[in-house]
Design a protein around this motif. Structure first.
Motif, PDB file in Angstrom:
ATOM      1  N   ASP A  86       0.833  -1.205   0.000  1.00 24.28           N
ATOM      2  CA  ASP A  86       0.000   0.000   0.000  1.00 24.28           C
ATOM      3  C   ASP A  86       0.867   1.254   0.000  1.00 24.28           C
ATOM      4  O   ASP A  86       0.554   2.241  -0.681  1.00 24.28           O
ATOM      5  CB  ASP A  86      -0.923  -0.003   1.213  1.00 24.28           C
ATOM      6  CG  ASP A  86      -1.819   1.227   1.276  1.00 24.28           C
ATOM      7  OD1 ASP A  86      -2.771   1.309   0.484  1.00 24.28           O
ATOM      8  OD2 ASP A  86      -1.535   2.123   2.108  1.00 24.28           O
ATOM      9  N   PHE A  87       1.960   1.238   0.775  1.00 23.55           N
ATOM     10  CA  PHE A  87       2.869   2.385   0.853  1.00 23.55           C
ATOM     11  C   PHE A  87       3.357   2.764  -0.548  1.00 23.55           C
ATOM     12  O   PHE A  87       3.300   3.938  -0.953  1.00 23.55           O
ATOM     13  CB  PHE A  87       4.049   2.021   1.754  1.00 23.55           C
ATOM     14  CG  PHE A  87       4.990   3.153   2.069  1.00 23.55           C
ATOM     15  CD1 PHE A  87       4.775   3.976   3.166  1.00 23.55           C
ATOM     16  CD2 PHE A  87       6.106   3.395   1.278  1.00 23.55           C
ATOM     17  CE1 PHE A  87       5.645   5.020   3.475  1.00 23.55           C
ATOM     18  CE2 PHE A  87       6.984   4.431   1.583  1.00 23.55           C
ATOM     19  CZ  PHE A  87       6.750   5.243   2.680  1.00 23.55           C
ATOM     20  N   GLU A  88       3.801   1.767  -1.317  1.00 24.45           N
ATOM     21  CA  GLU A  88       4.302   2.076  -2.656  1.00 24.45           C
ATOM     22  C   GLU A  88       3.182   2.511  -3.587  1.00 24.45           C
ATOM     23  O   GLU A  88       3.366   3.427  -4.397  1.00 24.45           O
ATOM     24  CB  GLU A  88       5.037   0.873  -3.254  1.00 24.45           C
ATOM     25  CG  GLU A  88       5.594   1.183  -4.639  1.00 24.45           C
ATOM     26  CD  GLU A  88       6.604   0.172  -5.134  1.00 24.45           C
ATOM     27  OE1 GLU A  88       7.308   0.496  -6.116  1.00 24.45           O
ATOM     28  OE2 GLU A  88       6.698  -0.933  -4.556  1.00 24.45           O
ATOM     29  N   GLU A  89       2.032   1.874  -3.478  1.00 24.12           N
ATOM     30  CA  GLU A  89       0.897   2.281  -4.324  1.00 24.12           C
ATOM     31  C   GLU A  89       0.535   3.736  -4.087  1.00 24.12           C
ATOM     32  O   GLU A  89       0.249   4.487  -5.027  1.00 24.12           O
ATOM     33  CB  GLU A  89      -0.316   1.379  -4.055  1.00 24.12           C
ATOM     34  CG  GLU A  89      -0.213  -0.008  -4.660  1.00 24.12           C
ATOM     35  CD  GLU A  89      -0.099   0.022  -6.174  1.00 24.12           C
ATOM     36  OE1 GLU A  89      -0.828   0.802  -6.812  1.00 24.12           O
ATOM     37  OE2 GLU A  89       0.758  -0.720  -6.708  1.00 24.12           O
ATOM     38  N   LYS A  90       0.558   4.152  -2.827  1.00 26.28           N
ATOM     39  CA  LYS A  90       0.201   5.534  -2.505  1.00 26.28           C
ATOM     40  C   LYS A  90       1.263   6.494  -3.056  1.00 26.28           C
ATOM     41  O   LYS A  90       0.941   7.547  -3.618  1.00 26.28           O
ATOM     42  CB  LYS A  90       0.045   5.699  -0.987  1.00 26.28           C
ATOM     43  CG  LYS A  90      -1.102   4.870  -0.387  1.00 26.28           C
ATOM     44  CD  LYS A  90      -2.461   5.311  -0.866  1.00 26.28           C
ATOM     45  CE  LYS A  90      -3.584   4.357  -0.467  1.00 26.28           C
ATOM     46  NZ  LYS A  90      -3.739   4.152   0.976  1.00 26.28           N
ATOM     47  N   LEU A  91       2.534   6.151  -2.899  1.00 28.53           N
ATOM     48  CA  LEU A  91       3.585   7.015  -3.440  1.00 28.53           C
ATOM     49  C   LEU A  91       3.488   7.110  -4.954  1.00 28.53           C
ATOM     50  O   LEU A  91       3.635   8.190  -5.542  1.00 28.53           O
ATOM     51  CB  LEU A  91       4.968   6.477  -3.049  1.00 28.53           C
ATOM     52  CG  LEU A  91       5.358   6.463  -1.572  1.00 28.53           C
ATOM     53  CD1 LEU A  91       6.839   6.123  -1.430  1.00 28.53           C
ATOM     54  CD2 LEU A  91       5.062   7.776  -0.877  1.00 28.53           C
ATOM     55  N   LYS A  92       3.215   5.979  -5.576  1.00 36.32           N
ATOM     56  CA  LYS A  92       3.135   5.911  -7.040  1.00 36.32           C
ATOM     57  C   LYS A  92       1.995   6.772  -7.575  1.00 36.32           C
ATOM     58  O   LYS A  92       2.048   7.282  -8.703  1.00 36.32           O
ATOM     59  CB  LYS A  92       2.933   4.443  -7.456  1.00 36.32           C
ATOM     60  CG  LYS A  92       3.123   4.168  -8.946  1.00 36.32           C
ATOM     61  CD  LYS A  92       2.739   2.734  -9.286  1.00 36.32           C
ATOM     62  CE  LYS A  92       3.599   1.726  -8.540  1.00 36.32           C
ATOM     63  NZ  LYS A  92       3.281   0.329  -8.954  1.00 36.32           N
ATOM     64  N   SER A  93       0.961   6.944  -6.758  1.00 38.80           N
ATOM     65  CA  SER A  93      -0.225   7.677  -7.217  1.00 38.80           C
ATOM     66  C   SER A  93      -0.003   9.183  -7.265  1.00 38.80           C
ATOM     67  O   SER A  93      -0.869   9.926  -7.729  1.00 38.80           O
ATOM     68  CB  SER A  93      -1.423   7.360  -6.310  1.00 38.80           C
ATOM     69  OG  SER A  93      -1.246   7.948  -5.023  1.00 38.80           O
ATOM     70  N   GLY A  94       1.142   9.645  -6.766  1.00 35.53           N
ATOM     71  CA  GLY A  94       1.441  11.074  -6.860  1.00 35.53           C
ATOM     72  C   GLY A  94       1.518  11.778  -5.527  1.00 35.53           C
ATOM     73  O   GLY A  94       0.793  12.737  -5.267  1.00 35.53           O
ATOM     74  N   VAL A  95       2.380  11.298  -4.646  1.00 36.14           N
ATOM     75  CA  VAL A  95       2.586  11.919  -3.332  1.00 36.14           C
ATOM     76  C   VAL A  95       3.821  12.814  -3.394  1.00 36.14           C
ATOM     77  O   VAL A  95       4.850  12.433  -3.945  1.00 36.14           O
ATOM     78  CB  VAL A  95       2.754  10.827  -2.246  1.00 36.14           C
ATOM     79  CG1 VAL A  95       3.371  11.388  -0.978  1.00 36.14           C
ATOM     80  CG2 VAL A  95       1.401  10.193  -1.932  1.00 36.14           C
ATOM     81  N   LYS A  96       3.701  14.013  -2.825  1.00 36.96           N
ATOM     82  CA  LYS A  96       4.813  14.974  -2.865  1.00 36.96           C
ATOM     83  C   LYS A  96       5.718  14.843  -1.636  1.00 36.96           C
ATOM     84  O   LYS A  96       6.935  15.014  -1.731  1.00 36.96           O
ATOM     85  CB  LYS A  96       4.249  16.395  -2.946  1.00 36.96           C
ATOM     86  CG  LYS A  96       5.286  17.482  -3.200  1.00 36.96           C
ATOM     87  CD  LYS A  96       5.857  17.401  -4.600  1.00 36.96           C
ATOM     88  CE  LYS A  96       6.776  18.570  -4.913  1.00 36.96           C
ATOM     89  NZ  LYS A  96       6.044  19.847  -5.038  1.00 36.96           N
ATOM     90  N   ALA A  97       5.116  14.561  -0.472  1.00 35.70           N
ATOM     91  CA  ALA A  97       5.896  14.465   0.763  1.00 35.70           C
ATOM     92  C   ALA A  97       5.308  13.375   1.652  1.00 35.70           C
ATOM     93  O   ALA A  97       4.127  13.042   1.572  1.00 35.70           O
ATOM     94  CB  ALA A  97       5.906  15.802   1.501  1.00 35.70           C
ATOM     95  N   PHE A  98       6.162  12.838   2.504  1.00 39.63           N
ATOM     96  CA  PHE A  98       5.787  11.810   3.473  1.00 39.63           C
ATOM     97  C   PHE A  98       6.192  12.303   4.848  1.00 39.63           C
ATOM     98  O   PHE A  98       7.362  12.611   5.089  1.00 39.63           O
ATOM     99  CB  PHE A  98       6.494  10.494   3.129  1.00 39.63           C
ATOM    100  CG  PHE A  98       6.519   9.461   4.216  1.00 39.63           C
ATOM    101  CD1 PHE A  98       5.363   9.149   4.940  1.00 39.63           C
ATOM    102  CD2 PHE A  98       7.691   8.763   4.512  1.00 39.63           C
ATOM    103  CE1 PHE A  98       5.389   8.184   5.941  1.00 39.63           C
ATOM    104  CE2 PHE A  98       7.728   7.791   5.506  1.00 39.63           C
ATOM    105  CZ  PHE A  98       6.568   7.503   6.220  1.00 39.63           C
TER     106      PHE A  98
END
Length: 387
Positions: free
Chosen positions: A152-164
């Protein structure tokens, strides 16, 4: 060292924890075990340094000098095995302020920012109040222990996350992230060019067998991608003195952050916060080691008593002085659980749902208090559960 059994009367000291009971819990007879400050006196060396500075009697503009910066460098190097330089440091009144500044500096309105829920409530505020979007990577509870769902972590980043925004150690679930977990989060953030904003305010407060690793310490490449927020405030009970710092190795990122802090009028620490920070990091190590032993004993006491006398489950805790308590056996909804603790147990805890929907069957309990207060709070809860 510290006298961790001594009960200090904190009422009528303008204490958020003790003097706002009517407004927070609509009751003045609850025992406060909520907001994350301690009922322990700060190290005597810190008190003495503040008194000495106060006796000077002049409180003009104060510089953060080389001595203060070197105290931080020494502390972070010795306690966390992270060799940083004075040049990496910028300062702000608190870690939440730093998070606000970082969000404004490194993201734009409508950008997506990832958090791992349930998580410290201000994480939501620093995202939503600036018109950014909260993206959740819910932590997975398995065998009384929280894990990261990396798919899920990678899916969320892949979807277009700018910062964590990373919470490390994690508040409220008490995880101290292992090196391999940090490496994988960092690897994915580098892969998708996601800025890491790491809240490490609880870094010093780990239990035996667990070691905090600053995520930026893993490699130069990861450090260039990371803004690390730290403070002595949780460690030494100094939150009211408002002194925190940000470690940013990337010169470009540091200059942008410094500019944002300047725009908001943040350029210095208050005089006594400055003094306390230096004294705590210079003289506070033995006191901290003693505190950690007290916290371990308090933790073990609560777990043992709840296991013996209730159906409540304390989630495995690796760091912080905050216990995350599974109250699902009471079969109450979030509001019912809140009212049960206030009206039946007469204990003021933090509502789990305030950390996200994932926390609706939980309560957060602060165990950084003398044993007599802890025993009172535990007895109140046990009696209420068994009535």
């Amino acid at each position: 060292m510290g006298n961790f059994d001594l009960i200090h009367n904190r009422k009528n000291t303008r204490s958020v924890k003790w003097d706002l009971l009517d407004s927070i819990f609509q009751s003045s007879d609850v025992l406060p075990m909520w907001v994350a400050d301690m009922d322990f006196k700060a190290p005597q060396e810190v008190v003495d340094a503040i008194v000495k500075r106060a006796e000077h009697g002049i409180f003009g503009y104060t510089v953060i000098d080389q001595d203060v910066k070197q105290a931080i460098v020494n502390w972070v190097g010795k306690r966390h095995n992270w060799p940083i330089k004075q040049d990496f440091l910028t300062f702000s009144p608190g870690v939440v302020t730093s998070l606000h500044m970082a969000v404004q500096t490194f993201t734009e309105p409508n950008d997506n920012i990832l958090i791992q829920t349930p998580v410290y409530t201000p994480f939501y505020h620093v995202i939503e109040q600036h018109g950014r979007n909260v993206i959740k990577n819910p932590l997975a509870l398995q065998d009384n222990h929280y894990q990261i769902d990396f798919v899920d972590f990678e899916e969320k980043l892949k979807s277009g996350v700018k910062a964590f925004i990373l919470c490390s150690p994690h508040n409220p679930v008490g995880r101290v992230w292992r090196e391999e977990e940090l490496q994988e989060m960092a690897r994915l953030c580098l892969k998708y060019d996601v800025t890491i904003i790491s809240d490490e305010i609880h870094a010093d407060l780990t239990y035996p067998d667990y070691r905090h690793i600053p995520i930026a310490s893993l490699s130069a490449e990861i450090s260039e991608q990371t803004i690390t927020c730290m403070s002595p405030s949780k460690t030494f009970n100094l939150a009211g003195l408002q002194a925190s710092y940000i470690i940013t190795e990337s010169k470009e990122k540091r200059e942008k952050l410094t500019n944002q802090l300047s725009i908001q009028g943040h350029g210095m620490l208050n005089t006594l916060g400055n003094t306390a920070l230096e004294a705590a990091y210079t003289y506070g190590e033995a006191w901290l080691d003693e505190l950690k032993q007290v916290l371990q004993e308090n933790h073990d006491y609560v777990v043992d008593m709840f296991n013996k006398h209730t159906s409540l489950k304390v989630i495995q805790t690796e760091g912080t002085y905050l216990l995350w308590i599974d109250c699902s056996s009471l079969q109450l909804d979030a509001d019912g659980l809140k009212q049960f603790m206030i009206q039946q147990a007469k204990v003021g805890l933090n509502e789990g749902v305030s950390y996200g929907e994932e926390g609706k069957i939980f309560m957060r309990m602060n165990i950084a208090c003398p044993k007599a207060i802890l025993e009172d709070g535990v007895k109140r809860i046990i009696d209420a559960v068994n009535n």
